[in-house]
Design an enzyme around this catalytic site. Structure first.
Site, PDB file in Angstrom:
ATOM      1  N   SER A 165       0.828  -1.200   0.000  1.00 30.89           N
ATOM      2  CA  SER A 165       0.000   0.000   0.000  1.00 30.89           C
ATOM      3  C   SER A 165       0.870   1.260   0.000  1.00 30.89           C
ATOM      4  CB  SER A 165      -0.935  -0.065   1.215  1.00 30.89           C
ATOM      5  OG  SER A 165      -2.040   0.766   1.069  1.00 30.89           O
ATOM      6  N   ASP A 214      -8.909  -4.030  -6.136  1.00 32.76           N
ATOM      7  CA  ASP A 214      -8.398  -3.498  -4.879  1.00 32.76           C
ATOM      8  C   ASP A 214      -9.138  -2.201  -4.563  1.00 32.76           C
ATOM      9  OD1 ASP A 214      -6.830  -2.102  -2.916  1.00 32.76           O
ATOM     10  OD2 ASP A 214      -5.087  -3.303  -3.461  1.00 32.76           O
ATOM     11  N   HIS A 239      -7.442  -5.795  -0.759  1.00 33.61           N
ATOM     12  CA  HIS A 239      -6.324  -4.852  -0.763  1.00 33.61           C
ATOM     13  C   HIS A 239      -5.019  -5.606  -0.587  1.00 33.61           C
ATOM     14  CE1 HIS A 239      -4.002  -1.325  -0.298  1.00 33.61           C
ATOM     15  NE2 HIS A 239      -3.937  -1.323   1.020  1.00 33.61           N
TER      16      HIS A 239
END
Length: 512
Positions: free
Chosen positions: A227, A454, A482
């Site tokens: 991320s 995602d 995610h």
């Protein structure tokens, strides 16, 4: 508060978040033709001299701790003045379980603002046994986060109020009130954090990574970033391309995105994830959202609007506002395995007027404990770091136009991603200088992993980051949730492991 591009907190739930390069065939060699260097070996460029030398040459003193082994590193508060004040970084390590480790694999779970030290035990269950055998897993809390000269702003009740408030963007006065509220938060952060508040930017954290690499004795950096950790990894590669070893960037957040682009991208990502959840929910029994998928989305939007006008009872002294309800909905969308929690919470809220389950999910998102304390400073660190990295003018007409565009693209949840510029409009320290380019010319192959649906880091961002990095190679997981490594399938795991362990780069266009 905005939604962070953060690693999904699966362990907490179990217990109870553009540059396009056109490659013309025959003109440019495919980027995956090169091989990644051997981990832990190579000829590094000379380490810095002068005032920086004492940081690069420091010896970490490891002690036994709950996480495995722990140490404290020193880094300059301001890299432009390394002779000035320093700050501390908390570091934790799990030693390789094999006899001849390849070196260190540094970790970042996302955020910005997430603690890698807290993530270390979870990371050890996500990577393969072979990776655990051959790498020391090393986590550090980035500057400003949790144990590393942390951002400190307001107490628990103050943060409760901030997170629960439903802002009024319908009038100029309402927008100004939101900016004033965040301005008061920033002033409290500066008062309670001090000068370090002005030096929490991602470029400085990437420089910290290089100090840690040297202190760990690794000539090149091997890194697993999820991320926001992908933006950090890309920044490192740009600053130190010759020191790139094996970098895995999973759930891409291109550092070139503007705040407006990031907001719209995330709004669309969560809208799409919510759509997928509703389709799955309606395919089973007892789904609280009836009719078609579009009808289900409209029911969620109607519920969120009602919560704004009439917050739901939760059986506590805290009502479920629309903002809290959205966080409670957003958290389970980070992983398909969490969808049953969302179905239960929406059933209680929509059918019974009981907001308690959504409140629990919202509290897990923000690291709020049942006693009203916050176990981490991720919410305020998220704002402090973002306000240093990217600050756009908080011009009300411009924000209104952007909000209209976001809500048109994501009618159900778009309003929760609009007016992001209000957060930093009155931030008390100036923004940091970014980098002119993020191509990382000369870096070894870098593996970018993207998931097609995602919610927090939409798949087009992975495509964008892989093209942006001169040596980026894209690996695609066709699925929900995610990030992918450690939470998707064997195809992804095998491809990432082959890269980390042998430097084998997946073929261009590999999809799992």
């Amino acid at each position: 508060m905005p939604v962070g591009a953060r690693r999904d907190p699966r362990n907490r739930l179990a217990a109870t978040l553009l540059v396009v390069v056109l490659l013309l065939a025959g003109c440019v060699a495919p980027k995956n033709q090169a091989s990644a260097p051997a981990a832990g070996v190579g000829t590094p460029s000379a380490e810095p001299t002068g005032d920086l030398a004492r940081f690069y040459g420091q010896q970490l003193e490891w002690t036994t701790c709950e996480e495995g082994e722990c140490a404290t590193a020193q880094v300059p508060m301001d890299y432009a003045d390394p002779a000035g004040p320093s700050i501390t970084l908390a570091v934790a390590r799990l030693r390789a379980s094999g006899g001849e480790p390849l070196g260190s694999l540094l970790l970042n779970p996302g955020g910005p603002g997430a603690s890698a030290v807290d993530f270390l035990a979870q990371a050890a269950t996500m990577v393969s046994e072979d990776v655990r055998l051959q790498y020391d897993l090393v986590a550090f809390d980035p500057r400003g986060v949790q144990r590393s000269t942390p951002v400190q702003c307001v107490d628990g009740p103050g943060l409760d109020t901030l997170i629960a408030t439903d802002p009024d963007y319908s009038t100029d006065a309402g927008i100004q009130s939101v900016m004033d509220t965040y301005g008061e938060l920033g002033a409290a952060c500066l008062e309670n954090t001090g000068d370090a508040l002005g030096y929490l930017d991602t470029v400085s954290t990437a420089r910290d990574l290089d100090v840690l690499r040297a202190a760990l004795g690794d000539p090149t950096l091997s890194y697993l970033g999820f991320s926001y950790g992908t933006a950090l990894g890309a920044t490192y590669a740009t600053l130190f391309p010759e020191r790139v070893g094996r970098l895995v960037l999973d759930g891409a957040l291109p550092p070139t995105l503007t705040s407006a682009e990031a907001s719209e991208g995330q709004a669309v990502g969560f809208e799409n994830a919510l759509r997928a959840f509703i389709a799955d929910c309606q395919g089973g029994s007892g789904c609280p959202l009836t009719g078609s998928v579009d009808s289900g989305l409209a029911q969620v939007r109607s519920f969120l609007d009602r919560a704004r006008d009439n917050p739901l009872s939760t059986g506590t002294d805290r009502d479920l506002t629309s903002s809290l309800a959205f966080y409670g909905i957003a958290l389970p969308l980070y992983s398909q395995s969490f969808w049953p929690y969302l179905s239960q919470a929406l059933t209680a809220a929509i059918k019974q007027g009981d907001g308690s389950l959504l409140l629990q999910l919202a509290d897990q998102y923000s690291d709020r404990e049942p006693d009203g304390t916050y176990s981490a400073n991720s919410i305020v660190a998220f704002g402090a770091i973002n306000c240093l990295d990217s600050r756009e003018p908080a011009d009300i007409p411009t924000m209104r136009a952007e909000a209209a565009q976001i809500e048109a693209a994501a009618p159900t949840v778009g309003s929760f991603f609009a007016y992001g510029a209000t957060l930093c409009a009155q931030w008390p320290v100036p923004p940091a200088e970014g980098l002119d380019s993020y191509t990382a010319e000369g870096a070894a192959p870098i593996l970018v992993v993207g998931t097609t649906n995602d919610p927090a880091t939409p798949y087009p961002w992975a495509e964008q980051l892989a093209q942006l990095l001169s040596s980026g190679v894209l690996l695609t997981f066709e699925g929900e949730g995610h990030t992918a490594y450690g939470s998707s399938n064997e195809c992804i795991a095998d491809a990432v492991d082959a890269y980390l362990l042998a430097g084998t780069v997946p073929a261009e266009g590999t999809r799992c």
